[in-house]
Write a protein that holds these residues in place. Structure first.
Motif, PDB file in Angstrom:
ATOM      1  N   ALA A 154      -0.880  -2.818  12.189  1.00  0.00           N
ATOM      2  CA  ALA A 154      -1.208  -1.422  12.454  1.00  0.00           C
ATOM      3  C   ALA A 154      -0.325  -0.854  13.563  1.00  0.00           C
ATOM      4  CB  ALA A 154      -2.686  -1.293  12.848  1.00  0.00           C
ATOM      5  N   GLY A 155       0.002  -1.673  14.548  1.00  0.00           N
ATOM      6  CA  GLY A 155       0.891  -1.231  15.621  1.00  0.00           C
ATOM      7  C   GLY A 155       2.301  -0.946  15.112  1.00  0.00           C
ATOM      8  N   ARG A 156       2.786  -1.785  14.205  1.00  0.00           N
ATOM      9  CA  ARG A 156       4.117  -1.557  13.627  1.00  0.00           C
ATOM     10  C   ARG A 156       4.126  -0.286  12.783  1.00  0.00           C
ATOM     11  NH1 ARG A 156       6.666  -6.295  10.584  1.00  0.00           N
ATOM     12  NH2 ARG A 156       8.366  -4.793  10.610  1.00  0.00           N
ATOM     13  N   ILE A 170       7.435   0.438   9.859  1.00  0.00           N
ATOM     14  CA  ILE A 170       7.230   0.289   8.412  1.00  0.00           C
ATOM     15  C   ILE A 170       6.582   1.556   7.871  1.00  0.00           C
ATOM     16  CG2 ILE A 170       7.082  -2.245   8.433  1.00  0.00           C
ATOM     17  CD1 ILE A 170       4.071  -2.022   8.436  1.00  0.00           C
ATOM     18  N   ASP A 171       6.784   1.802   6.589  1.00  0.00           N
ATOM     19  CA  ASP A 171       6.180   3.000   5.987  1.00  0.00           C
ATOM     20  C   ASP A 171       4.800   2.660   5.436  1.00  0.00           C
ATOM     21  OD1 ASP A 171       6.904   1.444   3.854  1.00  0.00           O
ATOM     22  OD2 ASP A 171       7.916   3.027   2.740  1.00  0.00           O
ATOM     23  N   TYR A 231       2.974  -0.927   4.634  1.00  0.00           N
ATOM     24  CA  TYR A 231       1.777  -1.225   5.421  1.00  0.00           C
ATOM     25  C   TYR A 231       0.621  -1.632   4.518  1.00  0.00           C
ATOM     26  CZ  TYR A 231      -2.444  -0.428   8.178  1.00  0.00           C
ATOM     27  OH  TYR A 231      -3.665  -0.567   8.769  1.00  0.00           O
ATOM     28  N   ARG A 232       0.367  -0.847   3.491  1.00  0.00           N
ATOM     29  CA  ARG A 232      -0.757  -1.146   2.591  1.00  0.00           C
ATOM     30  C   ARG A 232      -0.529  -2.446   1.822  1.00  0.00           C
ATOM     31  NH1 ARG A 232      -4.453   2.758   2.666  1.00  0.00           N
ATOM     32  NH2 ARG A 232      -3.830   4.868   3.238  1.00  0.00           N
ATOM     33  N   ALA A 233       0.697  -2.700   1.407  1.00  0.00           N
ATOM     34  CA  ALA A 233       0.998  -3.934   0.683  1.00  0.00           C
ATOM     35  C   ALA A 233       0.782  -5.159   1.578  1.00  0.00           C
ATOM     36  CB  ALA A 233       2.434  -3.903   0.163  1.00  0.00           C
ATOM     37  N   ARG A 234       1.271  -5.082   2.806  1.00  0.00           N
ATOM     38  CA  ARG A 234       1.106  -6.215   3.727  1.00  0.00           C
ATOM     39  C   ARG A 234      -0.357  -6.387   4.144  1.00  0.00           C
ATOM     40  NH1 ARG A 234       6.226  -7.151   7.549  1.00  0.00           N
ATOM     41  NH2 ARG A 234       7.850  -6.720   6.023  1.00  0.00           N
TER      42      ARG A 234
END
Length: 100
Positions: A72-74, A80-81, A85-88
């Motif tokens: 979440a911080g990244r 990241i887009d 984010y959702r994939a990871r």
């Protein structure tokens, strides 16, 4: 009367009835001191360094931010887009947590 004769005829500390109960305080107090010392030392080691040899501490103790918080911080920093984010995040939530 010589000094040796006076010492030999002196009644001594137990002349009034024998063994004194407070004498037991010394061995029990000594034992209690060391038990409390090692209990405090063990608590300090587990709380301060996470374990007896630097290993994991008690269950539930966290050493730092979790993987989701880092992710979440990244995302918040723009590294990241949203799609990545959702994939990871989905991968993180699908896999069991690892220790160590």
């Amino acid at each position: 009367m010589t000094a040796l004769t006076a010492l030999a005829t002196h009644p001594g500390p137990y002349a009034d009835g024998g063994f004194h109960w407070w004498f037991l305080f010394f061995p029990f107090g000594f034992f209690l001191f060391w038990v409390l010392f090692f209990v405090a030392l063990r608590g300090l080691v587990f709380r301060r360094w996470g374990g007896p040899w630097g290993g994991p501490g008690r269950p539930g103790m966290h050493r730092g931010p979790g993987a989701e918080q880092v992710l979440a911080g990244r995302f918040a920093a723009g590294d990241i887009d949203e799609q990545e984010y959702r994939a990871r995040l989905e991968v993180l939530r699908a896999s069991p947590p690892t220790h160590g």
